[in-house]
Design an enzyme around this catalytic site. Structure first.
Site, PDB file in Angstrom:
ATOM      1  CB  ALA A  66      -0.870  -0.019   1.246  1.00 17.98           C
ATOM      2  N   GLY A 111       0.475  -4.986   0.792  1.00 13.61           N
ATOM      3  CA  GLY A 111      -0.701  -5.053  -0.086  1.00 13.61           C
ATOM      4  C   GLY A 111      -0.412  -5.736  -1.414  1.00 13.61           C
ATOM      5  CD  GLU A 114      -2.703  -7.440   2.710  1.00 13.56           C
ATOM      6  OE1 GLU A 114      -2.280  -6.290   2.445  1.00 13.56           O
ATOM      7  OE2 GLU A 114      -3.474  -7.678   3.646  1.00 13.56           O
ATOM      8  CD  GLU A 134       1.406  -5.649   5.876  1.00 15.36           C
ATOM      9  OE1 GLU A 134       2.123  -6.578   6.280  1.00 15.36           O
ATOM     10  OE2 GLU A 134       0.788  -5.684   4.789  1.00 15.36           O
TER      11      GLU A 134
END
Ligand code: COA
Length: 257
Positions: A66, A111, A114, A134
């Protein structure tokens, strides 16, 4: 459709979505998420699209996570809605009735890992690297990573990777079952297309029901065996089943519509 952060192309019924922010290692900002969502809406509705590849621009990164810079402008109490938005888009990928493969061409972090895990399965280039880092940011995975990594590689290794933030290479990812194949960078897309072209010779109805039945295993609202019975009943009624069984008995190749 005009997008600014993703590229799309359609060739021989295979739709390629390429996350395209190479200067930021293809990090997922809100524009990327919105455009990915819109591209997926097209996948669901465009009959010319029969399979999908998700990849990233360049040889360095699939998606490096992200967009961390964007987190600064998100209000402290907006974390849950940020997570829910990403999850909903990734559910759209996971539950898509058309096969979707991630071609992981470099860093798949946070992300990015993911996103790859929301695809039906994954191929990696030899230089791919995976992590859920993270914890380094005081965060946890929020786009389904805590669940999908655990489903894919089991609790012990998944929780270790999420607690340490450690990065793993393509070969280890393969040995853990996170990716199915490791290819030289120049072979990554050709091999992905080869697999999709094989799948495209099969019954599209049956392939879509395989996706639904397998996903039911992970859906706590559903009993996977009951779901299989229901889906088997549906394919049994399909023209594809008539064609597939007739072709076998007539000793010819099935032609699915
Ligand atoms: N969000 C926002 N920007 C990112 C990013 C991310 N997740 N990952 C990389 N970038 C940006 C860098 O800030 C840099 O931008 P700049 O040139 O404007 O400074 C550019 O992409 C290139 O990255 P850089 O860090 O210079 O490359 P590197 O080869 O030295 O390191 C990584 C590569 C992947 C190890 C490093 O970029 C990194 O750790 N990224 C963050 C990974 C992460 O924590 N992801 C999970 C987020 S939840």
């Amino acid at each position: 459709m005009n997008f600014s952060t993703i590229n799309t192309s359609l060739e021989n019924n295979i739709f390629t979505i390429t996350i395209n922010r190479p200067d930021k290692l293809n990090a997922l900002n809100q524009t990327v998420l919105n455009e990915l969502n819109a591209a997926m809406d097209r996948v669901y509705t465009d009959e010319n699209i029969k399979a999908v590849i998700i990849t990233g621009t360049g040889e360095k990164a699939f998606v490096a996570g992200a967009d961390i810079a964007e987190f600064v402008s998100v209000k402290d109490d907006e974390g849950a809605s940020l997570s829910k938005k990403g999850q909903d888009i990734f559910f759209k990928i996971e539950n898509c009735p058309k096969p979707i493969i991630a071609a992981v061409n470099g860093f798949a972090l946070g992300g990015g890992c993911e996103l790859a895990m929301s695809c039906h399965f994954r191929l990696a280039s030899t230089n791919a690297k995976f992590a859920q880092p993270e914890v380094n940011l005081g965060l946890i995975p929020g786009y389904g990573g805590t669940q999908r990594l655990t489903m894919l590689i089991g609790k012990g290794k998944a929780i270790e990777l999420m607690m340490t933030g450690n990065m793993i290479g393509a070969d280890e990812a393969k040995s853990l079952g996170l990716v199915n194949y490791v290819e030289a960078p120049e072979n990554l897309i050709p091999k992905t297309k080869e697999i999709l072209n094989l799948i495209l010779t099969k019954s599209p109805v049956a392939v879509s029901k395989v996706i639904a039945a397998v996903n039911a295993f992970y859906d706590t609202q559903k009993n996977g065996f009951d779901e299989e019975v229901k889906l088997f009943g549906e394919v049994f009624l399909s023209d594809d089943k008539k064609e597939g069984t007739a072709a076998f008995l007539e000793k010819r190749k099935a032609v699915f519509k």
